[in-house]
Scaffold this motif. Structure first.
Motif, PDB file in Angstrom:
ATOM      1  N   ARG A  13     -38.822  16.211   8.752  1.00  0.00           N
ATOM      2  CA  ARG A  13     -40.011  16.932   9.189  1.00  0.00           C
ATOM      3  C   ARG A  13     -41.157  15.996   9.542  1.00  0.00           C
ATOM      4  NH1 ARG A  13     -42.579  19.451   3.637  1.00  0.00           N
ATOM      5  NH2 ARG A  13     -42.492  17.516   2.485  1.00  0.00           N
ATOM      6  N   ALA A  14     -40.832  14.686   9.602  1.00  0.00           N
ATOM      7  CA  ALA A  14     -41.863  13.703   9.914  1.00  0.00           C
ATOM      8  C   ALA A  14     -41.255  12.539  10.691  1.00  0.00           C
ATOM      9  CB  ALA A  14     -42.526  13.194   8.641  1.00  0.00           C
ATOM     10  N   VAL A  15     -42.118  11.764  11.314  1.00  0.00           N
ATOM     11  CA  VAL A  15     -41.731  10.611  12.121  1.00  0.00           C
ATOM     12  C   VAL A  15     -42.632   9.433  11.783  1.00  0.00           C
ATOM     13  CG1 VAL A  15     -40.729  11.887  14.062  1.00  0.00           C
ATOM     14  CG2 VAL A  15     -43.190  11.518  13.976  1.00  0.00           C
ATOM     15  N   ALA A  16     -42.173   8.235  12.145  1.00  0.00           N
ATOM     16  CA  ALA A  16     -42.964   7.019  11.934  1.00  0.00           C
ATOM     17  C   ALA A  16     -42.832   6.133  13.164  1.00  0.00           C
ATOM     18  CB  ALA A  16     -42.468   6.270  10.703  1.00  0.00           C
ATOM     19  N   ALA A  17     -43.812   5.249  13.343  1.00  0.00           N
ATOM     20  CA  ALA A  17     -43.747   4.305  14.459  1.00  0.00           C
ATOM     21  C   ALA A  17     -44.342   2.967  14.065  1.00  0.00           C
ATOM     22  CB  ALA A  17     -44.476   4.838  15.686  1.00  0.00           C
ATOM     23  N   ALA A  18     -43.642   1.923  14.488  1.00  0.00           N
ATOM     24  CA  ALA A  18     -44.162   0.561  14.406  1.00  0.00           C
ATOM     25  C   ALA A  18     -44.778   0.260  15.764  1.00  0.00           C
ATOM     26  CB  ALA A  18     -43.032  -0.414  14.113  1.00  0.00           C
ATOM     27  N   ILE A  19     -46.051  -0.100  15.770  1.00  0.00           N
ATOM     28  CA  ILE A  19     -46.716  -0.505  17.008  1.00  0.00           C
ATOM     29  C   ILE A  19     -46.756  -2.024  16.992  1.00  0.00           C
ATOM     30  CG2 ILE A  19     -48.798  -0.366  18.410  1.00  0.00           C
ATOM     31  CD1 ILE A  19     -49.364   2.346  17.091  1.00  0.00           C
ATOM     32  N   VAL A  20     -46.013  -2.629  17.911  1.00  0.00           N
ATOM     33  CA  VAL A  20     -45.855  -4.078  17.965  1.00  0.00           C
ATOM     34  C   VAL A  20     -46.580  -4.616  19.181  1.00  0.00           C
ATOM     35  CG1 VAL A  20     -44.189  -5.964  18.117  1.00  0.00           C
ATOM     36  CG2 VAL A  20     -43.627  -3.925  16.775  1.00  0.00           C
ATOM     37  N   GLU A  54     -41.522  21.203  18.373  1.00  0.00           N
ATOM     38  CA  GLU A  54     -41.784  19.874  18.922  1.00  0.00           C
ATOM     39  C   GLU A  54     -40.582  18.958  18.675  1.00  0.00           C
ATOM     40  OE1 GLU A  54     -45.875  17.354  18.861  1.00  0.00           O
ATOM     41  OE2 GLU A  54     -45.000  17.718  16.890  1.00  0.00           O
ATOM     42  N   THR A  55     -40.264  18.089  19.632  1.00  0.00           N
ATOM     43  CA  THR A  55     -39.231  17.085  19.405  1.00  0.00           C
ATOM     44  C   THR A  55     -39.830  15.922  18.622  1.00  0.00           C
ATOM     45  OG1 THR A  55     -39.712  15.816  21.409  1.00  0.00           O
ATOM     46  CG2 THR A  55     -38.122  17.653  21.613  1.00  0.00           C
ATOM     47  N   ALA A  56     -38.969  15.117  18.035  1.00  0.00           N
ATOM     48  CA  ALA A  56     -39.435  13.934  17.311  1.00  0.00           C
ATOM     49  C   ALA A  56     -40.158  12.971  18.252  1.00  0.00           C
ATOM     50  CB  ALA A  56     -38.260  13.238  16.630  1.00  0.00           C
ATOM     51  N   PHE A  76     -39.573   3.250  22.010  1.00  0.00           N
ATOM     52  CA  PHE A  76     -38.170   2.907  21.788  1.00  0.00           C
ATOM     53  C   PHE A  76     -37.664   3.527  20.488  1.00  0.00           C
ATOM     54  CE2 PHE A  76     -40.018  -0.411  24.321  1.00  0.00           C
ATOM     55  CZ  PHE A  76     -39.035  -0.738  25.252  1.00  0.00           C
ATOM     56  N   ALA A  77     -36.363   3.810  20.445  1.00  0.00           N
ATOM     57  CA  ALA A  77     -35.695   4.195  19.206  1.00  0.00           C
ATOM     58  C   ALA A  77     -35.331   2.911  18.477  1.00  0.00           C
ATOM     59  CB  ALA A  77     -34.436   4.994  19.511  1.00  0.00           C
ATOM     60  N   SER A  78     -35.715   2.801  17.223  1.00  0.00           N
ATOM     61  CA  SER A  78     -35.376   1.595  16.459  1.00  0.00           C
ATOM     62  C   SER A  78     -33.957   1.662  15.916  1.00  0.00           C
ATOM     63  CB  SER A  78     -36.352   1.402  15.303  1.00  0.00           C
ATOM     64  OG  SER A  78     -36.116   2.359  14.289  1.00  0.00           O
ATOM     65  N   LEU A  92     -33.791  15.169   0.238  1.00  0.00           N
ATOM     66  CA  LEU A  92     -33.858  13.826   0.794  1.00  0.00           C
ATOM     67  C   LEU A  92     -34.552  13.943   2.146  1.00  0.00           C
ATOM     68  CD1 LEU A  92     -30.329  12.333   0.069  1.00  0.00           C
ATOM     69  CD2 LEU A  92     -32.518  11.581  -0.872  1.00  0.00           C
ATOM     70  N   GLU A  93     -35.660  13.254   2.281  1.00  0.00           N
ATOM     71  CA  GLU A  93     -36.413  13.261   3.531  1.00  0.00           C
ATOM     72  C   GLU A  93     -35.922  12.115   4.400  1.00  0.00           C
ATOM     73  OE1 GLU A  93     -38.610  15.402   4.642  1.00  0.00           O
ATOM     74  OE2 GLU A  93     -39.436  16.384   2.880  1.00  0.00           O
ATOM     75  N   LEU A  94     -35.649  12.407   5.655  1.00  0.00           N
ATOM     76  CA  LEU A  94     -35.265  11.411   6.645  1.00  0.00           C
ATOM     77  C   LEU A  94     -36.375  11.335   7.681  1.00  0.00           C
ATOM     78  CD1 LEU A  94     -31.580  12.570   7.211  1.00  0.00           C
ATOM     79  CD2 LEU A  94     -32.382  10.722   5.721  1.00  0.00           C
ATOM     80  N   MET A  95     -36.881  10.132   7.924  1.00  0.00           N
ATOM     81  CA  MET A  95     -37.969   9.961   8.874  1.00  0.00           C
ATOM     82  C   MET A  95     -37.555   8.901   9.896  1.00  0.00           C
ATOM     83  SD  MET A  95     -41.979   8.885   8.206  1.00  0.00           S
ATOM     84  CE  MET A  95     -41.917   9.566   6.588  1.00  0.00           C
ATOM     85  N   PRO A  96     -37.249   9.317  11.155  1.00  0.00           N
ATOM     86  CA  PRO A  96     -36.900   8.311  12.157  1.00  0.00           C
ATOM     87  C   PRO A  96     -38.085   7.393  12.432  1.00  0.00           C
ATOM     88  CG  PRO A  96     -37.074  10.490  13.166  1.00  0.00           C
ATOM     89  CD  PRO A  96     -37.243  10.670  11.691  1.00  0.00           C
ATOM     90  N   ILE A  97     -37.765   6.107  12.632  1.00  0.00           N
ATOM     91  CA  ILE A  97     -38.790   5.115  12.939  1.00  0.00           C
ATOM     92  C   ILE A  97     -38.655   4.717  14.405  1.00  0.00           C
ATOM     93  CG2 ILE A  97     -39.719   2.831  12.416  1.00  0.00           C
ATOM     94  CD1 ILE A  97     -38.521   3.148   9.578  1.00  0.00           C
ATOM     95  N   PHE A  98     -39.722   4.900  15.145  1.00  0.00           N
ATOM     96  CA  PHE A  98     -39.779   4.516  16.550  1.00  0.00           C
ATOM     97  C   PHE A  98     -40.565   3.218  16.675  1.00  0.00           C
ATOM     98  CE2 PHE A  98     -39.242   9.081  16.396  1.00  0.00           C
ATOM     99  CZ  PHE A  98     -38.232   9.295  17.317  1.00  0.00           C
ATOM    100  N   VAL A  99     -40.503   2.593  17.844  1.00  0.00           N
ATOM    101  CA  VAL A  99     -41.252   1.371  18.108  1.00  0.00           C
ATOM    102  C   VAL A  99     -42.016   1.546  19.406  1.00  0.00           C
ATOM    103  CG1 VAL A  99     -41.106  -1.117  18.587  1.00  0.00           C
ATOM    104  CG2 VAL A  99     -39.564  -0.074  16.905  1.00  0.00           C
TER     105      VAL A  99
END
Length: 157
Positions: A13-20, A54-56, A76-78, A92-99
């Motif tokens: 139900r959540a997402v994360a992103a690394a801004i590089v 909403e999509t991830a 990008f998909a990490s 168990l929460e799964l949070m995809p990490i984007f870049v």
């Protein structure tokens, strides 16, 4: 989104992103310090909720804009997820990490969810990040997006 793993439900139900920003020795990653009651004072990546319908991908682009003022033009998909157990709901929460890639550190406009930010090198980020999953993801993100060009199949925007 949800499923089951044995007797414990899975939920995303959540997402994360690394801004590089930048490449090589000059590369930096954006760290935010959370404000408020939930994990206040914790340092980490941009994170946020997926709204109904909403999509991830749409959620993380929106969250990045809301939380930092940065437009996600290279997303990008990490291939990584942050996984943690949320006791109150026994899930168990799964949070995809984007870049997100930007050429150099850019101006950041924080919203109410964070009270500080830093552009960090890899070692600083590893010391600063409060969440184990994000610290572990840092090595793979650095390898796949800083030390070399990301594979074209990872590009989402």
């Amino acid at each position: 989104m949800g499923g089951r793993y044995g007797d414990v439900p899975l939920r995303c139900r959540a997402v994360a992103a690394a801004i590089v920003a930048g490449k090589g020795e000059a590369a930096r990653i954006l760290a935010l310090r959370r404000a408020g009651e939930v994990a206040g004072g914790a340092w980490g990546l941009v994170t946020g909720s997926i709204e109904p319908g909403e999509t991830a991908i749409a959620a993380i682009a929106r969250e990045i804009a809301e939380e930092t003022g940065i437009e996600a033009t290279e997303l990008f998909a990490s291939g990584l997820t942050e996984t943690f157990y949320f006791g109150p709901d026994n899930v168990l929460e799964l949070m995809p990490i984007f870049v997100i890639l930007v050429p150099a550190p850019v101006a950041v406009r924080l919203d109410h969810g964070s009270d500080q930010f830093r552009w960090c090198d890899r070692a600083e980020a590893a010391d600063l990040f409060s969440f184990a999953g994000q610290r572990r993801a840092l090595a793979d993100i650095w390898h796949d997006f800083v030390d070399r060009a990301p594979a074209p199949f990872r590009r989402l925007l």
